[in-house]
Design a protein around this motif. Structure first.
Motif, short mmCIF file in Angstrom:
data_model
loop_
_atom_site.label_atom_id
_atom_site.label_comp_id
_atom_site.label_asym_id
_atom_site.label_seq_id
_atom_site.Cartn_x
_atom_site.Cartn_y
_atom_site.Cartn_z
N SER A 1 29.17 1.35 4.14
CA SER A 1 30.03 0.35 5.07
C SER A 1 29.41 -1.07 4.89
O SER A 1 30.20 -1.96 5.28
CB SER A 1 30.26 0.75 6.36
N GLN B 1 29.44 -6.72 6.00
CA GLN B 1 30.33 -5.62 6.05
C GLN B 1 30.84 -5.61 4.56
O GLN B 1 31.13 -6.71 3.92
CB GLN B 1 31.68 -5.61 6.89
N PRO C 1 33.65 -5.55 1.87
CA PRO C 1 34.89 -6.06 1.90
C PRO C 1 35.90 -5.04 1.61
O PRO C 1 35.72 -4.16 0.82
CB PRO C 1 34.92 -7.06 0.73
N ARG C 2 36.92 -5.30 2.18
CA ARG C 2 38.10 -3.99 2.27
C ARG C 2 38.37 -3.91 0.76
O ARG C 2 38.34 -5.25 -0.11
CB ARG C 2 39.16 -4.67 3.09
N GLY C 3 38.58 -2.79 0.02
CA GLY C 3 38.99 -2.78 -1.19
C GLY C 3 37.62 -2.83 -2.21
O GLY C 3 38.17 -2.58 -3.46
N GLU D 1 33.73 -1.39 -3.00
CA GLU D 1 32.67 -0.33 -2.71
C GLU D 1 31.52 -0.57 -3.21
O GLU D 1 31.17 -1.41 -4.21
CB GLU D 1 33.15 0.86 -3.68
N CYS E 1 33.57 -6.42 -7.14
CA CYS E 1 34.51 -6.67 -5.95
C CYS E 1 35.10 -7.88 -6.32
O CYS E 1 34.62 -8.97 -6.33
CB CYS E 1 33.40 -6.78 -4.66
#
Length: 147
Positions: A24, A34, A36-38, A40, A50
């Protein structure tokens, strides 16, 4: 009956421990970033593909950093003539290196010391990062400024 119970218990234990733990947060010399959303993370030190951008860093001793960095730059310079010097600032520390244009993407190799830890950052992105305005999205979490 006892054997069936043992086998079921063994299989459930193996499936529980066999699951990959999702990363995470990235860890850049103790600075938690963190994921980022979407996107991995491959590890705490690597984010691949990403939004078209990949970043990875490795820690070294001073002597080893110089040797690895020079070898990497030499290898890239042999097959690419678009070598340009760049300077980035990350968590208040200056990182120097080179940018290579490779087709439609840019490859950045940076070296420096953050919090007394020598490191090399490998950044690949479709964006030509020439100023602070180009540090959009999650790259602004890694770099303070471009000079």
């Amino acid at each position: 009956m006892k054997n069936i119970f043992t086998i079921v218990l063994l299989l459930s234990t193996l499936s529980f421990y066999g699951q990959d733990k999702k990363v995470s947060f990235l860890n850049l010399v103790g600075n938690n970033i963190q994921v980022p959303r979407g996107c991995e993370a491959q590890s705490e030190y690597e984010l691949q593909a990403c939004n078209g951008t990949s970043i990875k860093w490795d820690y070294y001793t001073d002597d080893m950093l110089s040797a690895v960095f020079e070898a990497t730059i030499s290898a890239f310079a042999e097959s690419n003539s678009s070598k340009t010097e760049v300077t980035f600032t990350s968590f208040g520390s200056q990182l120097k290196g080179y940018k290579f244009k490779m087709g439609t993407t840019y490859q950045y190799f940076l070296r420096g010391t953050i919090k007394d830890q020598p490191l090399m950052i490998n950044l690949g992105t479709p964006k030509d990062i020439a100023s602070n305005d180009d540090l959009d999205g999650f790259l602004s979490l890694f770099f303070d400024e471009v000079g």
